[in-house]
Design a protein around this motif. Structure first.
Motif, PDB file in Angstrom:
ATOM      1  N   GLN A 151       0.812  -1.216   0.000  1.00  0.00           N
ATOM      2  CA  GLN A 151       0.000   0.000   0.000  1.00  0.00           C
ATOM      3  C   GLN A 151       0.846   1.268   0.000  1.00  0.00           C
ATOM      4  OE1 GLN A 151      -0.750  -2.670   2.275  1.00  0.00           O
ATOM      5  NE2 GLN A 151      -2.069  -3.351   0.577  1.00  0.00           N
ATOM      6  N   GLY A 152       2.165   1.102  -0.006  1.00  0.00           N
ATOM      7  CA  GLY A 152       3.049   2.251  -0.026  1.00  0.00           C
ATOM      8  C   GLY A 152       3.447   2.758   1.343  1.00  0.00           C
ATOM      9  N   GLY A 153       2.966   2.083   2.396  1.00  0.00           N
ATOM     10  CA  GLY A 153       3.342   2.473   3.747  1.00  0.00           C
ATOM     11  C   GLY A 153       4.632   1.812   4.169  1.00  0.00           C
ATOM     12  N   PRO A 154       5.240   2.282   5.264  1.00  0.00           N
ATOM     13  CA  PRO A 154       6.504   1.684   5.723  1.00  0.00           C
ATOM     14  C   PRO A 154       6.309   0.266   6.241  1.00  0.00           C
ATOM     15  CG  PRO A 154       5.698   3.291   7.318  1.00  0.00           C
ATOM     16  CD  PRO A 154       4.808   3.406   6.130  1.00  0.00           C
ATOM     17  N   GLN A 155       7.232  -0.611   5.897  1.00  0.00           N
ATOM     18  CA  GLN A 155       7.169  -1.975   6.419  1.00  0.00           C
ATOM     19  C   GLN A 155       7.566  -2.001   7.893  1.00  0.00           C
ATOM     20  OE1 GLN A 155       8.787  -5.246   4.207  1.00  0.00           O
ATOM     21  NE2 GLN A 155       8.418  -4.282   2.229  1.00  0.00           N
ATOM     22  N   SER A 194      20.794  -8.707   6.439  1.00  0.00           N
ATOM     23  CA  SER A 194      21.315  -8.250   5.151  1.00  0.00           C
ATOM     24  C   SER A 194      22.372  -9.222   4.660  1.00  0.00           C
ATOM     25  CB  SER A 194      21.925  -6.852   5.312  1.00  0.00           C
ATOM     26  OG  SER A 194      22.593  -6.467   4.138  1.00  0.00           O
ATOM     27  N   GLY A 195      22.135  -9.769   3.484  1.00  0.00           N
ATOM     28  CA  GLY A 195      23.106 -10.639   2.834  1.00  0.00           C
ATOM     29  C   GLY A 195      23.080 -10.334   1.356  1.00  0.00           C
ATOM     30  N   VAL A 196      23.041 -11.358   0.529  1.00  0.00           N
ATOM     31  CA  VAL A 196      22.849 -11.123  -0.898  1.00  0.00           C
ATOM     32  C   VAL A 196      21.515 -10.407  -1.116  1.00  0.00           C
ATOM     33  CG1 VAL A 196      22.564 -12.247  -3.141  1.00  0.00           C
ATOM     34  CG2 VAL A 196      24.272 -13.101  -1.526  1.00  0.00           C
ATOM     35  N   GLU A 197      20.522 -10.765  -0.282  1.00  0.00           N
ATOM     36  CA  GLU A 197      19.240 -10.076  -0.272  1.00  0.00           C
ATOM     37  C   GLU A 197      18.997  -9.461   1.100  1.00  0.00           C
ATOM     38  OE1 GLU A 197      16.380 -13.023  -1.339  1.00  0.00           O
ATOM     39  OE2 GLU A 197      16.876 -12.959  -3.475  1.00  0.00           O
ATOM     40  N   LEU A 198      18.173  -8.453   1.127  1.00  0.00           N
ATOM     41  CA  LEU A 198      17.760  -7.830   2.376  1.00  0.00           C
ATOM     42  C   LEU A 198      16.455  -8.497   2.806  1.00  0.00           C
ATOM     43  CD1 LEU A 198      18.302  -5.671   4.494  1.00  0.00           C
ATOM     44  CD2 LEU A 198      17.115  -4.023   3.037  1.00  0.00           C
ATOM     45  N   VAL A 199      16.532  -9.328   3.853  1.00  0.00           N
ATOM     46  CA  VAL A 199      15.390 -10.135   4.283  1.00  0.00           C
ATOM     47  C   VAL A 199      14.784  -9.530   5.542  1.00  0.00           C
ATOM     48  CG1 VAL A 199      14.654 -12.408   5.094  1.00  0.00           C
ATOM     49  CG2 VAL A 199      16.395 -12.212   3.293  1.00  0.00           C
ATOM     50  N   LEU A 200      13.470  -9.353   5.521  1.00  0.00           N
ATOM     51  CA  LEU A 200      12.738  -8.819   6.663  1.00  0.00           C
ATOM     52  C   LEU A 200      11.736  -9.871   7.134  1.00  0.00           C
ATOM     53  CD1 LEU A 200      12.739  -6.029   8.097  1.00  0.00           C
ATOM     54  CD2 LEU A 200      10.741  -5.445   6.724  1.00  0.00           C
ATOM     55  N   HIS A 201      11.762 -10.179   8.430  1.00  0.00           N
ATOM     56  CA  HIS A 201      10.823 -11.152   8.997  1.00  0.00           C
ATOM     57  C   HIS A 201       9.589 -10.392   9.476  1.00  0.00           C
ATOM     58  CE1 HIS A 201      13.957 -14.133   8.694  1.00  0.00           C
ATOM     59  NE2 HIS A 201      14.756 -13.406   9.445  1.00  0.00           N
ATOM     60  N   ARG A 202       8.617 -10.253   8.604  1.00  0.00           N
ATOM     61  CA  ARG A 202       7.503  -9.346   8.854  1.00  0.00           C
ATOM     62  C   ARG A 202       6.656  -9.755  10.049  1.00  0.00           C
ATOM     63  NH1 ARG A 202       5.387  -7.939   2.703  1.00  0.00           N
ATOM     64  NH2 ARG A 202       7.449  -7.484   1.827  1.00  0.00           N
ATOM     65  N   LYS A 203       6.527 -11.054  10.288  1.00  0.00           N
ATOM     66  CA  LYS A 203       5.690 -11.503  11.409  1.00  0.00           C
ATOM     67  C   LYS A 203       6.294 -11.152  12.759  1.00  0.00           C
ATOM     68  CE  LYS A 203       3.367 -15.291   8.982  1.00  0.00           C
ATOM     69  NZ  LYS A 203       3.070 -16.759   8.961  1.00  0.00           N
ATOM     70  N   ARG A 204       7.586 -10.827  12.789  1.00  0.00           N
ATOM     71  CA  ARG A 204       8.246 -10.470  14.050  1.00  0.00           C
ATOM     72  C   ARG A 204       8.174  -8.969  14.340  1.00  0.00           C
ATOM     73  NH1 ARG A 204      13.809 -13.964  12.977  1.00  0.00           N
ATOM     74  NH2 ARG A 204      12.799 -16.023  12.859  1.00  0.00           N
ATOM     75  N   LEU A 205       7.722  -8.189  13.364  1.00  0.00           N
ATOM     76  CA  LEU A 205       7.723  -6.742  13.516  1.00  0.00           C
ATOM     77  C   LEU A 205       6.630  -6.299  14.479  1.00  0.00           C
ATOM     78  CD1 LEU A 205       8.209  -5.673   9.784  1.00  0.00           C
ATOM     79  CD2 LEU A 205       9.943  -5.698  11.587  1.00  0.00           C
ATOM     80  N   TRP A 206       6.910  -5.250  15.228  1.00  0.00           N
ATOM     81  CA  TRP A 206       5.934  -4.673  16.145  1.00  0.00           C
ATOM     82  C   TRP A 206       4.903  -3.876  15.343  1.00  0.00           C
ATOM     83  CZ3 TRP A 206       4.179  -5.284  20.776  1.00  0.00           C
ATOM     84  CH2 TRP A 206       3.481  -4.267  21.431  1.00  0.00           C
ATOM     85  N   GLN A 207       3.638  -4.094  15.679  1.00  0.00           N
ATOM     86  CA  GLN A 207       2.565  -3.333  15.061  1.00  0.00           C
ATOM     87  C   GLN A 207       2.040  -2.335  16.091  1.00  0.00           C
ATOM     88  OE1 GLN A 207       1.939  -3.606  11.836  1.00  0.00           O
ATOM     89  NE2 GLN A 207       3.527  -5.186  11.746  1.00  0.00           N
ATOM     90  N   ALA A 261       6.192  -1.352  23.611  1.00  0.00           N
ATOM     91  CA  ALA A 261       6.762  -1.363  22.262  1.00  0.00           C
ATOM     92  C   ALA A 261       7.449  -2.689  21.965  1.00  0.00           C
ATOM     93  CB  ALA A 261       7.738  -0.203  22.092  1.00  0.00           C
ATOM     94  N   GLY A 262       6.883  -3.778  22.517  1.00  0.00           N
ATOM     95  CA  GLY A 262       7.462  -5.098  22.277  1.00  0.00           C
ATOM     96  C   GLY A 262       8.694  -5.386  23.096  1.00  0.00           C
ATOM     97  N   GLU A 263       8.862  -4.669  24.219  1.00  0.00           N
ATOM     98  CA  GLU A 263      10.077  -4.805  25.024  1.00  0.00           C
ATOM     99  C   GLU A 263      10.079  -6.004  25.951  1.00  0.00           C
ATOM    100  OE1 GLU A 263       7.218  -2.455  27.591  1.00  0.00           O
ATOM    101  OE2 GLU A 263       7.750  -2.558  25.467  1.00  0.00           O
ATOM    102  N   ARG A 264       8.900  -6.606  26.187  1.00  0.00           N
ATOM    103  CA  ARG A 264       8.830  -7.718  27.125  1.00  0.00           C
ATOM    104  C   ARG A 264       7.996  -8.852  26.551  1.00  0.00           C
ATOM    105  NH1 ARG A 264       6.695  -6.499  32.620  1.00  0.00           N
ATOM    106  NH2 ARG A 264       6.216  -8.709  32.578  1.00  0.00           N
ATOM    107  N   ASP A 265       8.195 -10.032  27.118  1.00  0.00           N
ATOM    108  CA  ASP A 265       7.476 -11.216  26.644  1.00  0.00           C
ATOM    109  C   ASP A 265       5.993 -11.110  27.000  1.00  0.00           C
ATOM    110  OD1 ASP A 265       9.983 -12.093  25.933  1.00  0.00           O
ATOM    111  OD2 ASP A 265      10.240 -13.335  27.732  1.00  0.00           O
TER     112      ASP A 265
END
Length: 335
Positions: free
Chosen positions: A141-145, A185-198, A331-335
């Protein structure tokens, strides 16, 4: 797309003089030291946060200044990279993750280097360029990942409030033992989206804090007088106890009384483990129950750095709100 580099100081911003000495460069000199900035598909601006600082000197006033500067530039830029010294980067990343609030909603990547940009084999160029590329990542949608405060160092992207500095000698200076990396970051820049804070985009800023927080490490042989001095004689309003294992303490017959007395006098107590890869939790051991029964707050996998900063912010709240605020994940700082 517009990106802002906020330069606060640190090793990354040092250049060599003719006599070999290293001095901080002005933000205007960044393009000369990293000419590949011109190859990015974005307009990049660089601003200094006052006089560059060794990060050993960075503290609560600087966290406020960083948060203010980022908020002031929020609507003008699509992503942000903060250049920061490594010694207190984990504290500043934690502070920004809490103080910006969910409504900031844009990528903030802290990075730096172990070797100055002005040195031929500096790790700073890759750290900076990849951090900018991470800030550029967009969704369908053009928003930040990425909509959280992160730390990027030596090919790995971490949640900012989950890291600690583990090495002053290696390029991989930061570890995140209780939460997996967000990307690599390696040959590709990989982002684990499910781990990101929403984040909650309606959550406002946190600006008030009480910096009167101390740290007390429980060690074998500690005397009652020593712990009393830390908890009751220091004047601290909040103390982070570093306990053993998953929240245990030596079987000192006087410990419960000292902890209870500190709590009765209004000192807020919380504990994190001395073991970095650990989460303090209700204990089945008698030595751990002493901590629980005294009302010491557990920290659910928080780093020491995040716990110190969060305690400062919690102490600025009304007393009746403090425990619930500590137990919440801001902000996802604790379990």
């Amino acid at each position: 797309m517009k990106l802002l580099i906020l330069y606060t100081g640190g090793t990354i911003g040092m250049v060599a003089q003719r006599d070999g000495s290293l001095v901080p460069f002005h933000s205007d000199a960044l393009r000369a030291n990293v000419p590949d900035l011109a190859r990015l598909a974005a307009e990049v601006d660089c601003r200094s946060l006052g006089q560059p600082k060794d990060s050993s000197h960075v503290g609560p006033d600087d966290w406020r200044a960083m948060a203010d500067a980022l908020w002031a530039a929020r609507d003008e830029f699509d992503g942000f990279v903060v250049l920061h010294g490594t010694d207190t980067m984990a504290y500043s990343a934690s502070a920004l993750s809490f103080m910006l609030g969910g409504s900031f909603g844009k990528p903030v990547v802290l990075t730096g280097s172990q070797v100055p940009l002005g040195v031929l084999r500096s790790d700073g160029r890759d750290n900076l360029l990849t951090s900018l590329e991470i800030a550029m990542l967009r969704d369908a949608q053009g928003g930040p990942q990425v909509r959280e405060v992160t730390v990027f160092f030596e090919n790995r992207l971490f949640r900012g409030n989950r890291v600690y500095k583990h090495s002053a000698r290696q390029f991989d200076a930061f570890h995140s033992p209780n939460y997996p990396e967000l990307g690599r970051s390696g040959v590709e820049l990989v982002l684990h989206r499910k781990r990101l804070w929403q984040p909650d985009l309606g959550e406002g800023r946190r600006t008030a804090l009480n910096a009167n927080v101390a740290v007390a490490t429980l060690t074998p042989g500690m005397t009652e007088a020593s712990l009393r001095a830390m908890l009751l004689g220091s004047g601290a309003h909040g103390v982070i106890l570093q306990t053993l294992g998953s929240g245990n303490a030596p079987a000192w017959p006087w410990l419960a009384a000292v902890l209870t007395e500190a709590g009765a006098q209004g000192v807020r107590l919380a504990h994190v483990s001395q073991c970095r890869a650990a989460s303090t939790a209700p204990s089945n051991y008698a030595s751990g129950k002493v901590i629980q029964d005294a009302g010491v707050w557990e920290s659910g996998g928080m780093t020491l750095e995040a716990a110190v900063v969060k305690m400062m912010l919690v102490l600025a709240l009304e007393p009746g709100m403090q425990h619930a605020a500590w137990a919440a994940s801001w902000a996802g700082e604790r379990d």
